[in-house]
Scaffold this motif. Structure first.
Motif, PDB file in Angstrom:
ATOM      1  N   VAL A  47       0.840  -1.200   0.000  1.00  0.00           N
ATOM      2  CA  VAL A  47       0.000   0.000   0.000  1.00  0.00           C
ATOM      3  C   VAL A  47       0.878   1.254   0.000  1.00  0.00           C
ATOM      4  CG1 VAL A  47      -1.702   1.318   1.332  1.00  0.00           C
ATOM      5  CG2 VAL A  47      -1.975  -1.149   1.056  1.00  0.00           C
ATOM      6  N   LYS A  51       0.276   3.600  -3.222  1.00  0.00           N
ATOM      7  CA  LYS A  51      -0.489   4.809  -2.900  1.00  0.00           C
ATOM      8  C   LYS A  51      -1.895   4.816  -3.526  1.00  0.00           C
ATOM      9  CE  LYS A  51       3.660   7.642  -2.363  1.00  0.00           C
ATOM     10  NZ  LYS A  51       4.473   6.520  -2.007  1.00  0.00           N
ATOM     11  N   PRO A  52      -2.730   3.863  -3.128  1.00  0.00           N
ATOM     12  CA  PRO A  52      -4.083   3.795  -3.693  1.00  0.00           C
ATOM     13  C   PRO A  52      -4.964   4.944  -3.191  1.00  0.00           C
ATOM     14  CG  PRO A  52      -3.882   2.285  -1.866  1.00  0.00           C
ATOM     15  CD  PRO A  52      -2.510   2.849  -2.103  1.00  0.00           C
ATOM     16  N   ASP A  53      -6.054   5.174  -3.901  1.00  0.00           N
ATOM     17  CA  ASP A  53      -7.058   6.156  -3.480  1.00  0.00           C
ATOM     18  C   ASP A  53      -7.921   5.585  -2.357  1.00  0.00           C
ATOM     19  OD1 ASP A  53      -6.399   8.006  -5.626  1.00  0.00           O
ATOM     20  OD2 ASP A  53      -7.386   6.559  -6.948  1.00  0.00           O
ATOM     21  N   PHE A  77      -1.776   6.253   6.214  1.00  0.00           N
ATOM     22  CA  PHE A  77      -2.318   6.603   4.897  1.00  0.00           C
ATOM     23  C   PHE A  77      -3.432   7.632   5.060  1.00  0.00           C
ATOM     24  CE2 PHE A  77      -0.972   2.122   4.881  1.00  0.00           C
ATOM     25  CZ  PHE A  77       0.148   2.258   4.081  1.00  0.00           C
ATOM     26  N   ASP A  79      -4.248  10.287   3.476  1.00  0.00           N
ATOM     27  CA  ASP A  79      -4.909  10.789   2.277  1.00  0.00           C
ATOM     28  C   ASP A  79      -5.674   9.708   1.530  1.00  0.00           C
ATOM     29  OD1 ASP A  79      -3.894  13.327   2.763  1.00  0.00           O
ATOM     30  OD2 ASP A  79      -2.076  12.944   1.609  1.00  0.00           O
ATOM     31  N   THR A  80      -5.764   8.538   2.112  1.00  0.00           N
ATOM     32  CA  THR A  80      -6.423   7.404   1.478  1.00  0.00           C
ATOM     33  C   THR A  80      -7.729   7.110   2.201  1.00  0.00           C
ATOM     34  OG1 THR A  80      -4.266   6.483   0.920  1.00  0.00           O
ATOM     35  CG2 THR A  80      -6.132   4.981   0.827  1.00  0.00           C
ATOM     36  N   ARG A  81      -8.802   6.912   1.425  1.00  0.00           N
ATOM     37  CA  ARG A  81     -10.084   6.545   2.024  1.00  0.00           C
ATOM     38  C   ARG A  81     -10.022   5.076   2.429  1.00  0.00           C
ATOM     39  NH1 ARG A  81     -13.964   6.484  -1.637  1.00  0.00           N
ATOM     40  NH2 ARG A  81     -15.591   6.558  -0.099  1.00  0.00           N
ATOM     41  N   GLN A 123     -15.330  10.038  -4.814  1.00  0.00           N
ATOM     42  CA  GLN A 123     -14.233   9.907  -5.769  1.00  0.00           C
ATOM     43  C   GLN A 123     -14.525  10.595  -7.095  1.00  0.00           C
ATOM     44  OE1 GLN A 123     -11.207   8.626  -5.194  1.00  0.00           O
ATOM     45  NE2 GLN A 123     -11.828   8.316  -3.100  1.00  0.00           N
TER      46      GLN A 123
END
Length: 126
Positions: A47, A51-53, A77, A79-81, A123
């Motif tokens: 992860v 750097k997934p959304d 993380f 900034d990640t949902r 998103q």
């Protein structure tokens, strides 16, 4: 102009569930599974690299307890949902997971369309 795909990491301790979820997500043209792993240090490393959304994470895991895992993922993380899949609807664990920072809590027995709606929520481009 095409919108960029939503980048997703799937962290699930059950290999069969994980593969099934990755396969279903792979059929969606606006989604891209960039990492899939058990919830362990290697999965967290994947992860960090990808750097997934969105992180779609099973709440049942042997790595640590659910709250500790969720807190760790949220803190690393920011900034990640984070969407947590769990077995029980409306449980006190769901509230606790949201309290430590998970964006959403979704029951694993809900429909795939409901999971997709939660993944896509927030998103869309402004």
């Amino acid at each position: 102009m095409n919108s960029p795909k939503i980048r997703i990491a799937v962290l699930d301790s059950n290999p069969k569930s994980r593969k099934q979820l990755v396969k279903l997500l792979g059929n969606e043209t606006d989604l891209d599974v960039v990492a899939e792993s058990e919830i362990n240090l290697a999965g967290i490393s994947d992860v960090e690299e990808q750097k997934p959304d969105v992180i779609l994470m099973d709440s049942n895991n042997a790595f640590t307890d659910r709250l500790e895992t969720t807190e760790m993922v949220v803190s690393r993380f920011q900034d990640t949902r984070i969407i947590v899949l769990s077995m029980g609807p409306g449980s006190t664990m769901a509230g606790s997971l949201c309290f430590v920072g998970a964006c959403f809590h979704v029951c694993q027995d809900c429909s795939f369309d409901e999971i997709l709606a939660v993944i896509r929520e927030g998103q869309q481009p402004v």
